[in-house]
Design a protein around this motif. Structure first.
Motif, mmCIF file in Angstrom:
data_model
loop_
_atom_site.group_PDB
_atom_site.id
_atom_site.type_symbol
_atom_site.label_atom_id
_atom_site.label_comp_id
_atom_site.label_asym_id
_atom_site.label_seq_id
_atom_site.Cartn_x
_atom_site.Cartn_y
_atom_site.Cartn_z
ATOM 1 N N LEU A 102 0.813 -1.159 0.050
ATOM 2 C CA LEU A 102 0.185 -0.197 0.047
ATOM 3 C C LEU A 102 0.706 1.434 -0.041
ATOM 4 O O LEU A 102 0.664 2.184 -0.883
ATOM 5 N N GLN A 103 1.772 1.249 0.740
ATOM 6 C CA GLN A 103 2.666 2.418 0.827
ATOM 7 C C GLN A 103 3.600 2.686 -0.378
ATOM 8 O O GLN A 103 3.646 3.767 -1.021
ATOM 9 N N SER A 104 3.830 1.683 -1.114
ATOM 10 C CA SER A 104 4.413 1.633 -2.507
ATOM 11 C C SER A 104 3.413 2.435 -3.373
ATOM 12 O O SER A 104 3.962 3.018 -4.133
ATOM 13 N N THR A 105 2.251 1.874 -3.447
ATOM 14 C CA THR A 105 1.255 2.400 -4.357
ATOM 15 C C THR A 105 0.999 3.833 -4.189
ATOM 16 O O THR A 105 0.869 4.593 -5.016
ATOM 17 N N LEU A 106 0.767 4.221 -2.855
ATOM 18 C CA LEU A 106 0.654 5.655 -2.453
ATOM 19 C C LEU A 106 1.826 6.394 -2.738
ATOM 20 O O LEU A 106 1.485 7.669 -3.304
ATOM 21 N N ASP A 107 3.028 6.062 -2.856
ATOM 22 C CA ASP A 107 4.095 6.814 -3.110
ATOM 23 C C ASP A 107 4.136 7.094 -4.821
ATOM 24 O O ASP A 107 4.379 8.193 -5.314
ATOM 25 N N SER A 129 -6.948 7.645 9.801
ATOM 26 C CA SER A 129 -5.946 8.022 8.475
ATOM 27 C C SER A 129 -4.450 7.144 8.564
ATOM 28 O O SER A 129 -3.622 7.200 9.177
ATOM 29 N N ALA A 130 -4.799 5.733 7.809
ATOM 30 C CA ALA A 130 -3.625 4.912 8.167
ATOM 31 C C ALA A 130 -2.379 5.137 7.596
ATOM 32 O O ALA A 130 -1.207 4.788 8.209
ATOM 33 N N GLN A 131 -2.242 5.408 6.180
ATOM 34 C CA GLN A 131 -0.940 6.035 5.808
ATOM 35 C C GLN A 131 -1.049 6.989 4.768
ATOM 36 O O GLN A 131 -1.843 7.525 4.402
ATOM 37 N N VAL A 132 0.088 7.573 4.828
ATOM 38 C CA VAL A 132 0.299 8.907 4.013
ATOM 39 C C VAL A 132 1.386 8.832 2.929
ATOM 40 O O VAL A 132 2.578 8.381 3.717
ATOM 41 N N ALA A 133 1.652 9.383 1.923
ATOM 42 C CA ALA A 133 2.708 9.564 0.995
ATOM 43 C C ALA A 133 2.950 10.747 0.850
ATOM 44 O O ALA A 133 2.213 11.654 0.153
ATOM 45 N N ASP A 134 3.838 11.419 1.381
ATOM 46 C CA ASP A 134 4.247 13.081 1.022
ATOM 47 C C ASP A 134 5.836 13.096 0.778
ATOM 48 O O ASP A 134 6.393 12.021 0.503
ATOM 49 N N GLY A 135 6.186 14.337 0.622
ATOM 50 C CA GLY A 135 7.465 14.624 0.091
ATOM 51 C C GLY A 135 7.891 16.117 0.326
ATOM 52 O O GLY A 135 6.860 16.941 0.646
ATOM 53 N N VAL A 141 -0.914 17.636 4.682
ATOM 54 C CA VAL A 141 -1.359 18.940 5.530
ATOM 55 C C VAL A 141 -1.019 18.806 7.033
ATOM 56 O O VAL A 141 -0.744 17.729 7.539
ATOM 57 N N ASN A 142 -0.887 20.051 7.621
ATOM 58 C CA ASN A 142 -0.708 20.160 9.104
ATOM 59 C C ASN A 142 -1.812 19.740 9.761
ATOM 60 O O ASN A 142 -2.891 20.082 10.010
ATOM 61 N N GLN A 143 -1.751 18.316 10.579
ATOM 62 C CA GLN A 143 -2.815 17.804 11.273
ATOM 63 C C GLN A 143 -3.064 18.538 12.489
ATOM 64 O O GLN A 143 -2.701 18.032 13.443
#
Length: 263
Positions: A102-107, A129-135, A141-143
């Motif tokens: 899932l993380q690979s797909t989100l990336d 919110s289980a997983q996030v991909a950012d950079g 977003v600032n939670q």
């Protein structure tokens, strides 16, 4: 290894079915079932026949399945079950393999849509919110308020709530306040429920600075069995003109996520 089977047999005229993430997942499951039956490899013609899928669509689907590691292509052009599918089918490694897949797909989705991408789900009566991909160029977003307490104000939260029946939505809102986070936040629970009732399942849910000033978000449902989950993205308000197209692209590319949850 047992794979999920589609509830119905191949369509007599599959070429007339619309190409959607849901349709892609259904055919992907058929293709994987066929590959699992042929341990020494199976050619494209056999996959096409057994999955009831025209060659013109099969090629695209095979590329996606190989890219995600669910199939492997041999030197002779035949296909066998890939390592990712084997790991997802094993009880001990399944949870870890699913998170990594899932993380690979989100990336990949982050890089494709040019925005931070989130995977959310509704489980045991709570939003997660289980997983996030950012950079660096696609910051999350600032939670500043926990997403679990802000389902009424976020695209991710509203998308999850929209997938619940009316009673479960009402139950969630009875247990959670709906405070005003910005001037655009919907705080009236009746108005919020009415908007969720009117939300078309195929249209992205939007958050136009309802959770945080300076940020716009969109979310699309990810349907796999009885699971309530979604994909979401966030953009700075200066890039709001990209939001709808990015959301459409996110929906179009949701098939790998649906597939990993369905296996």
């Amino acid at each position: 290894m047992a794979l999920l089977r589609p509830s119905s047999g191949p369509s007599e005229e599959p070429e007339r079915e619309p190409v959607t993430p849901f349709g892609s997942v259904r055919y992907a499951l058929r293709v994987l079932e066929s590959a699992a039956r042929h341990r020494d490899g199976v050619c494209e013609e056999t996959l096409s026949q057994e999955a009831g899928l025209p060659h013109v669509r099969l090629g695209h689907l095979l590329r996606m399945l190989c890219r995600e590691g669910y199939l492997s292509r041999l030197e002779d052009g035949s296909y066998i079950v890939g390592e990712a599918l084997v790991l997802l089918g094993s009880g001990v490694e399944r949870a870890r393999a699913l998170r990594e897949r899932l993380q690979s797909t989100l990336d990949e989705l982050r890089d494709t849509v040019g925005a931070a991408v989130y995977f959310g789900r509704y489980q045991d009566g709570e939003l997660e919110s289980a997983q996030v991909a950012d950079g660096p160029t696609t910051p999350a977003v600032n939670q500043w308020v926990d997403f679990r307490s802000a389902a009424h104000a976020t695209a991710l939260g509203k998308c999850l709530l929209s997938q619940l029946d009316h009673d479960r939505r009402a139950d969630h809102l009875a247990r959670h306040r709906t405070p005003r986070l910005t001037s655009r936040t919907i705080t009236d629970k009746r108005r919020l429920l009415d908007s969720l009732d009117r939300q078309p399942p195929t249209v992205p849910v939007l958050d136009l600075q309802e959770y945080a000033v300076g940020t716009v978000c969109a979310a699309v449902p990810v349907t796999a069995g009885s699971a309530v989950s979604c994909l979401a993205l966030s953009l700075p308000v200066t890039e709001a003109h990209r939001l709808r197209r990015a959301a459409e692209l996110l929906s179009e590319r949701a098939a790998p996520v649906m597939l990993s949850l369905a296996l």
